[in-house]
Scaffold this motif. Sequence first.
Motif, PDB file in Angstrom:
ATOM      1  N   SER A  89     -43.658   9.928 -46.815  1.00  0.00           N
ATOM      2  CA  SER A  89     -42.865   8.690 -46.694  1.00  0.00           C
ATOM      3  C   SER A  89     -41.353   8.908 -46.695  1.00  0.00           C
ATOM      4  O   SER A  89     -40.638   8.386 -47.554  1.00  0.00           O
ATOM      5  N   PRO A  90     -40.815   9.688 -45.750  1.00  0.00           N
ATOM      6  CA  PRO A  90     -39.351   9.849 -45.692  1.00  0.00           C
ATOM      7  C   PRO A  90     -38.623   8.555 -45.357  1.00  0.00           C
ATOM      8  O   PRO A  90     -37.508   8.323 -45.816  1.00  0.00           O
ATOM      9  N   GLY A  91     -39.254   7.697 -44.556  1.00  0.00           N
ATOM     10  CA  GLY A  91     -38.629   6.424 -44.211  1.00  0.00           C
ATOM     11  C   GLY A  91     -38.445   5.532 -45.425  1.00  0.00           C
ATOM     12  O   GLY A  91     -37.455   4.796 -45.520  1.00  0.00           O
ATOM     13  N   PHE A  92     -39.396   5.582 -46.366  1.00  0.00           N
ATOM     14  CA  PHE A  92     -39.286   4.799 -47.594  1.00  0.00           C
ATOM     15  C   PHE A  92     -38.077   5.245 -48.403  1.00  0.00           C
ATOM     16  O   PHE A  92     -37.311   4.418 -48.907  1.00  0.00           O
ATOM     17  N   VAL A  93     -37.874   6.556 -48.520  1.00  0.00           N
ATOM     18  CA  VAL A  93     -36.729   7.091 -49.269  1.00  0.00           C
ATOM     19  C   VAL A  93     -35.426   6.661 -48.609  1.00  0.00           C
ATOM     20  O   VAL A  93     -34.477   6.240 -49.280  1.00  0.00           O
ATOM     21  N   GLN A  94     -35.372   6.752 -47.302  1.00  0.00           N
ATOM     22  CA  GLN A  94     -34.152   6.385 -46.571  1.00  0.00           C
ATOM     23  C   GLN A  94     -33.816   4.906 -46.765  1.00  0.00           C
ATOM     24  O   GLN A  94     -32.659   4.553 -47.026  1.00  0.00           O
ATOM     25  N   SER A  95     -34.815   4.030 -46.648  1.00  0.00           N
ATOM     26  CA  SER A  95     -34.562   2.592 -46.799  1.00  0.00           C
ATOM     27  C   SER A  95     -34.164   2.239 -48.225  1.00  0.00           C
ATOM     28  O   SER A  95     -33.301   1.378 -48.452  1.00  0.00           O
ATOM     29  N   GLN A  96     -34.790   2.903 -49.210  1.00  0.00           N
ATOM     30  CA  GLN A  96     -34.443   2.639 -50.603  1.00  0.00           C
ATOM     31  C   GLN A  96     -33.019   3.099 -50.923  1.00  0.00           C
ATOM     32  O   GLN A  96     -32.285   2.439 -51.664  1.00  0.00           O
ATOM     33  N   LEU A  97     -32.623   4.236 -50.365  1.00  0.00           N
ATOM     34  CA  LEU A  97     -31.256   4.730 -50.562  1.00  0.00           C
ATOM     35  C   LEU A  97     -30.240   3.741 -49.992  1.00  0.00           C
ATOM     36  O   LEU A  97     -29.231   3.442 -50.635  1.00  0.00           O
ATOM     37  N   ALA A  98     -30.509   3.256 -48.796  1.00  0.00           N
ATOM     38  CA  ALA A  98     -29.586   2.301 -48.163  1.00  0.00           C
ATOM     39  C   ALA A  98     -29.487   1.025 -48.992  1.00  0.00           C
ATOM     40  O   ALA A  98     -28.382   0.510 -49.237  1.00  0.00           O
ATOM     41  N   ARG A  99     -30.628   0.505 -49.438  1.00  0.00           N
ATOM     42  CA  ARG A  99     -30.638  -0.753 -50.189  1.00  0.00           C
ATOM     43  C   ARG A  99     -29.891  -0.616 -51.516  1.00  0.00           C
ATOM     44  O   ARG A  99     -29.029  -1.429 -51.861  1.00  0.00           O
ATOM     45  N   LYS A 100     -30.215   0.455 -52.275  1.00  0.00           N
ATOM     46  CA  LYS A 100     -29.612   0.600 -53.603  1.00  0.00           C
ATOM     47  C   LYS A 100     -28.127   0.950 -53.530  1.00  0.00           C
ATOM     48  O   LYS A 100     -27.333   0.499 -54.356  1.00  0.00           O
ATOM     49  N   ALA A 101     -27.753   1.750 -52.543  1.00  0.00           N
ATOM     50  CA  ALA A 101     -26.340   2.107 -52.403  1.00  0.00           C
ATOM     51  C   ALA A 101     -25.508   0.877 -52.062  1.00  0.00           C
ATOM     52  O   ALA A 101     -24.428   0.662 -52.633  1.00  0.00           O
ATOM     53  N   GLU A 102     -25.981   0.053 -51.143  1.00  0.00           N
ATOM     54  CA  GLU A 102     -25.238  -1.145 -50.748  1.00  0.00           C
ATOM     55  C   GLU A 102     -25.205  -2.178 -51.862  1.00  0.00           C
ATOM     56  O   GLU A 102     -24.202  -2.868 -52.049  1.00  0.00           O
ATOM     57  N   ASN A 103     -26.304  -2.289 -52.637  1.00  0.00           N
ATOM     58  CA  ASN A 103     -26.315  -3.225 -53.765  1.00  0.00           C
ATOM     59  C   ASN A 103     -25.321  -2.811 -54.845  1.00  0.00           C
ATOM     60  O   ASN A 103     -24.795  -3.651 -55.581  1.00  0.00           O
ATOM     61  N   ALA A 104     -25.071  -1.491 -54.950  1.00  0.00           N
ATOM     62  CA  ALA A 104     -24.144  -0.987 -55.960  1.00  0.00           C
ATOM     63  C   ALA A 104     -22.698  -0.980 -55.461  1.00  0.00           C
ATOM     64  O   ALA A 104     -21.819  -0.440 -56.136  1.00  0.00           O
ATOM     65  N   GLY A 105     -22.458  -1.559 -54.297  1.00  0.00           N
ATOM     66  CA  GLY A 105     -21.103  -1.602 -53.757  1.00  0.00           C
ATOM     67  C   GLY A 105     -20.737  -0.398 -52.916  1.00  0.00           C
ATOM     68  O   GLY A 105     -19.564  -0.231 -52.554  1.00  0.00           O
ATOM     69  N   GLY A 106     -21.715   0.433 -52.588  1.00  0.00           N
ATOM     70  CA  GLY A 106     -21.465   1.600 -51.753  1.00  0.00           C
ATOM     71  C   GLY A 106     -21.751   1.314 -50.290  1.00  0.00           C
ATOM     72  O   GLY A 106     -21.723   0.162 -49.838  1.00  0.00           O
ATOM     73  N   SER A 107     -22.039   2.369 -49.533  1.00  0.00           N
ATOM     74  CA  SER A 107     -22.311   2.220 -48.103  1.00  0.00           C
ATOM     75  C   SER A 107     -23.364   3.239 -47.669  1.00  0.00           C
ATOM     76  O   SER A 107     -23.589   4.243 -48.342  1.00  0.00           O
ATOM     77  N   PHE A 108     -23.983   2.954 -46.538  1.00  0.00           N
ATOM     78  CA  PHE A 108     -24.980   3.860 -45.961  1.00  0.00           C
ATOM     79  C   PHE A 108     -24.684   3.964 -44.473  1.00  0.00           C
ATOM     80  O   PHE A 108     -24.967   3.041 -43.709  1.00  0.00           O
ATOM     81  N   MET A 109     -24.094   5.069 -44.058  1.00  0.00           N
ATOM     82  CA  MET A 109     -23.634   5.237 -42.679  1.00  0.00           C
ATOM     83  C   MET A 109     -24.517   6.232 -41.935  1.00  0.00           C
ATOM     84  O   MET A 109     -24.835   7.309 -42.451  1.00  0.00           O
ATOM     85  N   LYS A 110     -24.922   5.854 -40.725  1.00  0.00           N
ATOM     86  CA  LYS A 110     -25.685   6.746 -39.852  1.00  0.00           C
ATOM     87  C   LYS A 110     -24.804   7.143 -38.671  1.00  0.00           C
ATOM     88  O   LYS A 110     -24.079   6.309 -38.129  1.00  0.00           O
ATOM     89  N   PHE A 111     -24.892   8.398 -38.276  1.00  0.00           N
ATOM     90  CA  PHE A 111     -24.106   8.868 -37.133  1.00  0.00           C
ATOM     91  C   PHE A 111     -25.003   9.642 -36.168  1.00  0.00           C
ATOM     92  O   PHE A 111     -26.085  10.099 -36.524  1.00  0.00           O
ATOM     93  N   SER A 112     -24.530   9.787 -34.948  1.00  0.00           N
ATOM     94  CA  SER A 112     -25.313  10.398 -33.883  1.00  0.00           C
ATOM     95  C   SER A 112     -25.541  11.891 -34.125  1.00  0.00           C
ATOM     96  O   SER A 112     -24.620  12.624 -34.505  1.00  0.00           O
ATOM     97  N   THR A 113     -26.768  12.354 -33.901  1.00  0.00           N
ATOM     98  CA  THR A 113     -27.076  13.779 -34.024  1.00  0.00           C
ATOM     99  C   THR A 113     -26.544  14.568 -32.832  1.00  0.00           C
ATOM    100  O   THR A 113     -26.195  15.745 -32.958  1.00  0.00           O
TER     101      THR A 113
END
Length: 494
Positions: free
Chosen positions: A367-391
């Motif tokens: 479940s790597p997608g679950f980890v990624q979505s949880q990181l984005a949600r918790k980081a943004e809720n804590a006032g942080g950010s979750f940025m994706k960039f092109s490979t």
Amino acid sequence: MAKSKTSTFVTEIPLIVDSRQEKELLSRFQAARQLYNACLNEAMARMNLVRNGAAYQLAKQIDRKLLKARSDAFNAARREYRYSDYDIQAYATIVSNRSQWIAQLIDSNTQQTIATRAFRASEKVLLGKAKSVRYKIPSRFRSVEGKTNKQGVRWKGNQLVWGKLKLSPLIDEDNPVVQHGLNSAIKYVRLLWRDLNGKRRWYVQLINSGMPYQKPKNYVADGVIGLDLNISSIAFVGDNKAGILPFADKVPTYERDIIALQRQMQRSQRCLNPLNYETDFTSGLGRKSVVKKGKPKKGKRQWKKSKTYQKIARKKRELERRKSAYAKSLNRRIVNEILRHGKQIKTENVSVKAWQKRYGKAIRAKSPGFVQSQLARKAENAGGSFMKFSTQKTALSQTHLTGERIRKKLSERVHFDRTGFAMHRDLWSAYLGRFVNEEGVLLLHLAVEQWERSEPILHEAWKDFQTNREQLGASSHLAVSFSLGAVLGRVRKC
């Protein structure tokens, strides 16, 4: 005027339900399920009329840049066939009143939420987010919810109240998470059941407004984190800490037990439904002849399922549920560990859905997608950010500190830099990811400036990763086939 959005979290509490109360609940869930299917059927019929109508086809031809004109045209196409959340809610009221028994068991507030649920399922098909809808069977319809905590399904006096039905909860007085939820404002309440080890267990979910309880050990720190997501692990590099964390590590797979149960289920099905299978045939295997079982016949057929089959199926579902629960628990620990070192997260824009086509079983287990979505949600809720960039623009694993790009095979897990050092490929990508700006451009000069300070941190993370893999004695495509000392020796010779 748009509705104001507030932060929301869920508090789940088990319920104490006796046999009489469970009988009442099941009858209400049956009424809710039939109402849902009726609303879904009507919503799909109206959706098809909208989609095939001339107004909708003309709206699709409007230039996407003309947002307001395009939106107004789509809304007009929906109004023509009364396809909206409000219209489906009105239809639910008509169905309930005509049937009478549904109106007696399900209050108007809950009827509306059921209709909204059906409308949103059909709307996903219209918007291309889903291919089809599922009509619910009794074992698939597991939750109902209210709109507010003032009527219908509600939480009152530390009890779940639904009409004359009152259910007492099993509250853990020492659990700070539960106590925080009970002391927070409640938006609405959800009632659901789960099948645990072959038995039905009932739960109430309080949808609270505000921020969830934060355990002291799961604090969120300031700082920039570079990530490199893989199928079975995630590499992270922060200001003062780095690591490679395996997904769902040490989770029991129950593989042998599940295979044995699947064989028992298959034998039971063949015994009870012989006409649904093709005839057995003899196949040559070298000099021997082997009798092979016939495949299931194509087309929709009636399948008989014995009590033994159903019992085995319940055992199999329980093992799969346990495996999934263990994996989620361990993956949440990974999320909390990463956020302890920073909440400004930067990662490559990889497609987990594309991985599913090739590594389906591994993705399901890890479940790597679950980890990624949880990181984005918790980081943004804590006032942080979750940025994706092109490979493609950054090509982190191919980039050297000199600015050169040299392509590598996926099997090459070590990055040998042109400046004379070696580093684990995932850690290297995560390190460079920290220096990608908001425009998706890699600022390589910053990576060069900070490399001398960061190199010991990354080597320590690599060493810890190898030590853990050796202790587990597990083989993985991420495990490096030679030691860190051998790699460094090779670099010195170069």
